[in-house]
Design a protein around this motif. Structure first.
Motif, short mmCIF file in Angstrom:
data_model
loop_
_atom_site.label_atom_id
_atom_site.label_comp_id
_atom_site.label_asym_id
_atom_site.label_seq_id
_atom_site.Cartn_x
_atom_site.Cartn_y
_atom_site.Cartn_z
N PRO A 159 -4.62 -0.56 4.96
CA PRO A 159 -5.02 -1.58 3.97
C PRO A 159 -6.46 -2.02 4.19
O PRO A 159 -6.91 -2.14 5.34
CB PRO A 159 -4.03 -2.72 4.22
N TYR A 161 -8.31 -4.47 1.52
CA TYR A 161 -8.45 -5.85 1.05
C TYR A 161 -7.54 -6.09 -0.15
O TYR A 161 -7.12 -5.16 -0.83
CB TYR A 161 -9.90 -6.16 0.68
N ASP A 162 -7.20 -7.35 -0.36
CA ASP A 162 -6.50 -7.80 -1.56
C ASP A 162 -7.53 -8.39 -2.51
O ASP A 162 -8.33 -9.25 -2.10
CB ASP A 162 -5.44 -8.85 -1.21
N GLU A 163 -7.49 -7.93 -3.75
CA GLU A 163 -8.51 -8.32 -4.73
C GLU A 163 -7.88 -9.09 -5.88
O GLU A 163 -6.99 -8.59 -6.56
CB GLU A 163 -9.20 -7.06 -5.27
N THR A 273 -3.06 -10.07 -8.00
CA THR A 273 -4.01 -9.32 -7.18
C THR A 273 -3.60 -7.85 -7.14
O THR A 273 -2.50 -7.47 -7.55
CB THR A 273 -4.06 -9.85 -5.73
N ARG A 274 -4.49 -7.04 -6.61
CA ARG A 274 -4.14 -5.66 -6.28
C ARG A 274 -4.56 -5.40 -4.84
O ARG A 274 -5.54 -5.97 -4.35
CB ARG A 274 -4.81 -4.66 -7.21
N ARG A 275 -3.80 -4.55 -4.15
CA ARG A 275 -4.13 -4.19 -2.77
C ARG A 275 -4.87 -2.86 -2.77
O ARG A 275 -4.39 -1.85 -3.29
CB ARG A 275 -2.88 -4.08 -1.91
#
Length: 310
Positions: A159, A161-163, A273-275
């Motif tokens: 992983p 970042y989470d955006e 969010t998306r990862r």
């Protein structure tokens, strides 16, 4: 059986065409065809179906091609081991990136690698998720930056970042000056979407499932339009054609040159969010290169995103 023959069958499986495979291997088509026929005779199996304009791989051939790819990587790792003894990061890294990440992450990432990893230039490829996964499987790419979810292909995943998502609206729109917006408030709006094939399109439809029906008479929907890129859709928003949902990194930073025609409004909690992750084949041996690339990504600004360390 030779490594050259294995390279030929991997190329044919990738290109689905003997002529293009021969060009990719820098040999004549007859040379490639004779070598593959020799290998099929040696193995006593048929690797490819040759009917029609496109070559297809037989079920057993698919297993053999996968093993051939692993064998070629194992052979290549001998050179990698020798190279790592001199410099673990020496040599280019073939990196794939999806279309909705590339324009917003790559400028900073390329600067980071030029400044801190000059011995490891990035060879970049933008494409759809499904194509990047295929290129990883066939060895055309070393690693790829993708957004979850995507099909489980046995890849190693780290992983990044989470955006968070934001809503882009025309600057004179009734929602333009709102401190935040809920997904429910978007139901009556004209939504602009990316075309089929973009994974971010699916992310938007998860946030606003009403727009999945794509019918002007559907309850809660006026109309939907499609665009080929986020930047094209932003121009459509600026022209007053509708609103859209965008990933946080695509939002211009405060003070950036802007025509002022688009306002970006955050979502109210819970914020969708998306990862974003880094994916590579488990057989890929340049572990130091993967770690260095992750560190270079973490060194980028990533405004609004939450970095993930594990």
């Amino acid at each position: 059986m030779t490594l050259t023959e294995l390279r030929y069958i991997v190329a044919v499986a990738r290109e689905r065409h003997f002529g293009r495979a021969a060009e990719a291997c820098f040999v004549s088509q007859p040379t490639l065809s004779v070598a593959i026929k020799k290998l099929e005779e040696e193995l006593e199996v048929k690797l490819f179906e040759r009917g029609g304009a496109e070559v297809s791989v037989t079920p057993l051939g698919d297993e053999i091609v996968r093993q051939a790819q692993a064998t070629l990587e194992s052979a290549a790792s001998i050179k990698e081991i020798a190279r790592r003894g001199k410099d673990p990061l020496a040599g280019p890294l073939r990196l794939g990136v999806i279309y909705t990440i590339g324009p917003y992450l790559l400028p900073a990432l390329v600067r980071q690698t030029i400044d801190h990893l000059p011995q490891m230039p990035l060879m970049l490829q933008e494409n759809f998720t499904v194509r990047l996964l295929e290129m990883l499987r066939t060895g055309e790419l070393d690693c790829a930056i993708l957004a979850e979810p995507f099909p489980d292909t046995g890849l190693a995943i780290a992983p990044l970042y989470d955006e968070p998502f934001q809503v882009a609206v025309p600057h004179r729109h009734a929602l333009a000056d709102r401190p935040s917006i809920t997904s429910a408030e978007l139901k009556q709006e004209t939504m602009l979407l990316l075309g089929t094939g973009h994974c971010f399109r699916d992310h938007v439809l998860e946030v606003c499932p009403e727009f999945a029906r794509f019918a002007s008479h559907a309850e809660g929907i006026r109309k939907s339009f499609e665009g080929s890129s986020l930047e094209t859709i932003k121009h459509m928003v600026a022209a007053g054609m509708g609103i859209t949902v965008v990933p946080g990194l695509s939002v211009p930073p405060p003070g950036a040159p802007s025509d002022g025609l688009v306002n970006y409004v955050p979502f109210a909690d819970p914020v969708p969010t998306r990862r974003v992750v880094l994916a590579w084949r488990r057989s890929f041996t340049r572990y130091e290169a993967i770690a260095a690339l992750r560190n270079a990504i973490y060194a980028c600004a990533l405004p609004g995103a939450t970095r993930l360390s594990s």
